[in-house]
Design a protein around this motif. Structure first.
Motif, mmCIF file in Angstrom:
data_model
loop_
_atom_site.group_PDB
_atom_site.id
_atom_site.type_symbol
_atom_site.label_atom_id
_atom_site.label_comp_id
_atom_site.label_asym_id
_atom_site.label_seq_id
_atom_site.Cartn_x
_atom_site.Cartn_y
_atom_site.Cartn_z
ATOM 1 N N LYS A 32 37.494 60.969 50.319
ATOM 2 C CA LYS A 32 36.521 61.192 49.254
ATOM 3 C C LYS A 32 36.931 60.446 47.985
ATOM 4 C CE LYS A 32 33.730 64.937 47.299
ATOM 5 N NZ LYS A 32 33.490 66.408 47.282
ATOM 6 N N ILE A 33 38.226 60.448 47.702
ATOM 7 C CA ILE A 33 38.720 59.736 46.518
ATOM 8 C C ILE A 33 38.475 58.239 46.650
ATOM 9 C CG2 ILE A 33 40.810 59.073 45.261
ATOM 10 C CD1 ILE A 33 41.902 61.882 45.831
ATOM 11 N N PHE A 34 38.809 57.671 47.822
ATOM 12 C CA PHE A 34 38.646 56.227 47.998
ATOM 13 C C PHE A 34 37.174 55.816 48.032
ATOM 14 C CE2 PHE A 34 43.133 56.019 49.064
ATOM 15 C CZ PHE A 34 43.481 54.773 48.561
ATOM 16 N N ASP A 35 36.317 56.662 48.561
ATOM 17 C CA ASP A 35 34.884 56.353 48.515
ATOM 18 C C ASP A 35 34.407 56.229 47.069
ATOM 19 O OD1 ASP A 35 34.689 56.341 51.254
ATOM 20 O OD2 ASP A 35 33.905 58.386 51.419
ATOM 21 N N ALA A 36 34.855 57.195 46.230
ATOM 22 C CA ALA A 36 34.440 57.189 44.822
ATOM 23 C C ALA A 36 35.098 56.051 44.051
ATOM 24 C CB ALA A 36 34.782 58.532 44.179
ATOM 25 N N LEU A 37 36.365 55.774 44.341
ATOM 26 C CA LEU A 37 37.036 54.656 43.676
ATOM 27 C C LEU A 37 36.381 53.336 44.053
ATOM 28 C CD1 LEU A 37 40.846 55.558 43.943
ATOM 29 C CD2 LEU A 37 39.451 55.451 41.867
ATOM 30 N N GLY A 38 35.949 53.227 45.303
ATOM 31 C CA GLY A 38 35.303 51.994 45.760
ATOM 32 C C GLY A 38 34.059 51.667 44.958
ATOM 33 N N VAL A 39 33.126 52.633 44.840
ATOM 34 C CA VAL A 39 31.890 52.362 44.098
ATOM 35 C C VAL A 39 32.170 52.168 42.609
ATOM 36 C CG1 VAL A 39 30.387 53.518 45.752
ATOM 37 C CG2 VAL A 39 31.357 54.828 43.873
ATOM 38 N N SER A 40 33.175 52.869 42.077
ATOM 39 C CA SER A 40 33.491 52.739 40.654
ATOM 40 C C SER A 40 34.037 51.354 40.342
ATOM 41 C CB SER A 40 34.518 53.805 40.244
ATOM 42 O OG SER A 40 34.036 55.107 40.493
ATOM 43 N N LEU A 41 34.992 50.904 41.140
ATOM 44 C CA LEU A 41 35.593 49.591 40.909
ATOM 45 C C LEU A 41 34.582 48.468 41.134
ATOM 46 C CD1 LEU A 41 39.076 50.165 42.598
ATOM 47 C CD2 LEU A 41 38.556 50.141 40.152
ATOM 48 N N VAL A 42 33.765 48.607 42.171
ATOM 49 C CA VAL A 42 32.753 47.581 42.421
ATOM 50 C C VAL A 42 31.726 47.565 41.285
ATOM 51 C CG1 VAL A 42 30.873 46.857 43.950
ATOM 52 C CG2 VAL A 42 33.055 47.580 44.924
ATOM 53 N N GLY A 43 31.342 48.740 40.804
ATOM 54 C CA GLY A 43 30.418 48.803 39.664
ATOM 55 C C GLY A 43 30.987 48.087 38.452
ATOM 56 N N GLY A 44 32.282 48.311 38.190
ATOM 57 C CA GLY A 44 32.926 47.627 37.076
ATOM 58 C C GLY A 44 32.989 46.119 37.277
ATOM 59 N N LEU A 45 33.242 45.699 38.513
ATOM 60 C CA LEU A 45 33.326 44.265 38.806
ATOM 61 C C LEU A 45 31.965 43.587 38.695
ATOM 62 C CD1 LEU A 45 35.783 44.390 41.841
ATOM 63 C CD2 LEU A 45 36.259 43.455 39.566
ATOM 64 N N ILE A 46 30.908 44.284 39.119
ATOM 65 C CA ILE A 46 29.562 43.711 38.987
ATOM 66 C C ILE A 46 29.242 43.487 37.511
ATOM 67 C CG2 ILE A 46 27.099 44.124 39.345
ATOM 68 C CD1 ILE A 46 27.822 45.697 41.859
ATOM 69 N N LYS A 47 29.605 44.457 36.701
ATOM 70 C CA LYS A 47 29.392 44.302 35.267
ATOM 71 C C LYS A 47 30.245 43.163 34.705
ATOM 72 C CE LYS A 47 29.592 46.861 30.901
ATOM 73 N NZ LYS A 47 29.877 48.176 30.276
ATOM 74 N N ARG A 48 31.456 43.036 35.219
ATOM 75 C CA ARG A 48 32.398 42.021 34.717
ATOM 76 C C ARG A 48 31.892 40.608 34.964
ATOM 77 N NH1 ARG A 48 35.630 40.156 31.481
ATOM 78 N NH2 ARG A 48 37.874 40.436 31.526
ATOM 79 N N VAL A 49 31.243 40.380 36.098
ATOM 80 C CA VAL A 49 30.827 39.011 36.436
ATOM 81 C C VAL A 49 29.540 38.589 35.742
ATOM 82 C CG1 VAL A 49 31.987 39.068 38.675
ATOM 83 C CG2 VAL A 49 29.574 39.726 38.543
ATOM 84 N N THR A 50 29.044 39.382 34.802
ATOM 85 C CA THR A 50 27.839 39.000 34.073
ATOM 86 C C THR A 50 28.148 38.101 32.880
ATOM 87 O OG1 THR A 50 27.931 41.074 32.838
ATOM 88 C CG2 THR A 50 26.504 41.019 34.767
ATOM 89 N N THR A 51 29.430 37.765 32.673
ATOM 90 C CA THR A 51 29.805 36.758 31.684
ATOM 91 C C THR A 51 30.530 35.639 32.415
ATOM 92 O OG1 THR A 51 31.975 37.729 31.183
ATOM 93 C CG2 THR A 51 30.084 38.516 29.909
ATOM 94 N N GLU A 52 30.493 34.444 31.852
ATOM 95 C CA GLU A 52 31.130 33.307 32.513
ATOM 96 C C GLU A 52 32.629 33.515 32.658
ATOM 97 O OE1 GLU A 52 31.896 28.512 31.992
ATOM 98 O OE2 GLU A 52 30.589 29.566 30.574
ATOM 99 N N SER A 53 33.266 33.960 31.582
ATOM 100 C CA SER A 53 34.711 34.186 31.654
ATOM 101 C C SER A 53 35.044 35.289 32.647
ATOM 102 C CB SER A 53 35.252 34.547 30.270
ATOM 103 O OG SER A 53 34.644 35.737 29.780
ATOM 104 N N GLY A 54 34.179 36.313 32.704
ATOM 105 C CA GLY A 54 34.414 37.426 33.615
ATOM 106 C C GLY A 54 34.305 37.012 35.072
ATOM 107 N N MET A 55 33.278 36.239 35.404
ATOM 108 C CA MET A 55 33.106 35.860 36.809
ATOM 109 C C MET A 55 34.235 34.931 37.267
ATOM 110 S SD MET A 55 29.877 33.199 36.926
ATOM 111 C CE MET A 55 29.996 31.527 36.270
ATOM 112 N N LYS A 56 34.707 34.060 36.364
ATOM 113 C CA LYS A 56 35.822 33.178 36.721
ATOM 114 C C LYS A 56 37.108 33.976 36.882
ATOM 115 C CE LYS A 56 34.025 28.920 34.633
ATOM 116 N NZ LYS A 56 34.205 27.885 33.579
#
Length: 423
Positions: A32-56
């Motif tokens: 249950k912890i890893f399921d929640a960590l998975g969506v949380s980290l991926v959500g953060g990464l999706i947000k991160r790649v919305t800038t050029e420096s972030g996606m690189k």
């Protein structure tokens, strides 16, 4: 195979069992912890790649991972390699998603019903596993930084189906309200291509995520920064001073009507839909006294803004603005009132609004909270594309408007309201 399916494949029962044994916890809890960590980290990464420096940054960090998802179970059996895995994970987490570990740990620990310290320690394990899956996708699909950003953006809908009961907290904690409705891959100088989801557009401008300036513009003027840096700092300081002074003035102006506006908003949440029209009538009573009836009937928002003595904070039901069931597709009759609001905001450039949305027609796995958020940001996006600055439009989705504190008999709402925060 989508990203979350690949992540699930990496987190095998053997991996979960090994970690559970190390942490003296039940495998079901660790899962249950890893399921929640998975969506949380991926959500953060999706947000991160919305800038050029972030996606690189995400692209480069993923490329540095020295193992693949298939090696996780073997690494866990070797204490030295396991400690190295955690060290890499902690470094990646602090580099790619700085400052989010505490918020993620708190959210996941409450969701899983476990100690915060346990979740915090597992963040360092989950992060490199997520990054290793990203590296795997880069190799499989031959992705560069831009196409990786587009691929990550395509995972938004799937992200909301993994743990529907966590979505409300996930949206709030990761700050991804606007991202759910709009995702834009940043333009790079090398390619001149703007990607939206899986598609690309040549030569079109990217709409930055939660910022009003295309970050790429900074690179275009890099040679001149050393000459204008000091001047920019001085101008920035002056602008900041003016901004905060205006904010204080606005706060003072709003304080006289704070009680009234709070009561209005409370009524829009607590009263059944049958009485909602009375809310709008209450909010326009003061306007009617000083404005010709015809003008009030035609557009009460316009009449309100024309009345210089009316205080800020008025709330209006956004009449005829509705969506097709369980979608963010506006009904045809909604186009005219939204266009009228855009024109009104152009006519009154100092006005600032907050869109408040309710939804009662979501179908699983999407929740009413998520749907209400996506709908108000859909309207916000239309207003921005009409030429209204994003900083003048706030948006909030409140689900059905029914909670444990609601009045008995309260029915789920499906409405959009416009509050004039500033005139």
């Amino acid at each position: 195979m989508n990203f979350f399916a690949s992540l699930k494949e990496a987190l095998t029962e053997g991996v979960i069992s090994q970690i559970a044994a190390q942490k003296l916890e039940k495998p079901e809890k660790i899962q249950k912890i890893f399921d929640a960590l998975g969506v949380s980290l991926v959500g953060g990464l999706i947000k991160r790649v919305t800038t050029e420096s972030g996606m690189k940054l995400v692209y480069n960090q993923a490329q540095k991972i020295e193992f693949g998802p298939e090696n996780i179970e073997r690494i866990l059996k070797n204490e030295a390699e396991f400690e190295k895995l955690k060290a890499v994970g902690e470094k990646d987490l602090n580099t790619v998603l700085p400052g989010l570990k505490s918020a993620i740990s708190s959210m996941v620990s409450k969701y899983a019903g476990t100690q915060n310290s346990l979740v915090a320690s597992l963040c360092g394990v989950a992060m490199p596993i997520v990054m290793s899956v990203i590296k795997q996708k880069i190799a499989e699909k031959k992705l560069d930084a831009e196409s990786l950003a587009a691929y990550m953006g395509d995972q938004r809908e799937e992200m909301l189906t993994v743990l529907p009961d966590l979505n409300d907290k996930l949206i709030e904690t990761m700050g991804i309200q606007y991202l759910l409705q709009n995702f834009s891959v940043p333009r790079t100088e090398e390619s001149g291509v703007v990607s939206r989801g899986a598609g690309t557009e040549k030569g079109s401008a990217s709409q930055p995520f939660l910022v009003g300036v295309d970050m790429q513009q900074q690179a275009d003027y890099q040679p001149y920064l050393k000459w204008f840096g000091i001047g920019a700092l001085v101008i920035g300081a002056i602008a900041a001073g003016i901004y905060f002074w205006n904010q204080r003035q606005a706060a003072s102006e709003e304080s006289t009507s704070e009680t009234d506006s709070t009561m209005i908003e409370a009524r829009t949440i607590q009263e059944p839909p049958a009485t909602q029209d009375s809310v709008v009538k209450d909010t326009t009573t003061a306007v009617a006294a000083v404005t010709p009836p015809a003008a009030t009937t035609a557009n009460p928002m316009s009449a309100y803004l024309e009345n210089a003595t009316a205080p800020a904070g008025k709330v209006f039901k956004f009449e005829n603005v509705d969506f097709e069931n369980n979608t963010t597709q506006l009904k045809a009759e909604a186009n005219a009132p939204i266009a009228a609001l855009a024109e009104l905001l152009k006519k009154y450039p100092n006005a600032q609004v907050k869109l408040v949305g309710y939804a009662n027609d979501a179908q699983q796995p999407v929740t009413n909270k998520v749907l209400s958020v996506k709908r108000v940001f859909a309207i916000k996006d239309i207003l921005i594309k009409s030429g209204i600055s994003y900083i003048r439009i706030d948006a909030e989705g409140r689900g059905t408007g029914v909670s444990k504190d609601s009045a008995p008999g309260q029915k789920p709402l499906r409405e959009i309201y416009v509050r004039f925060v500033k005139k």
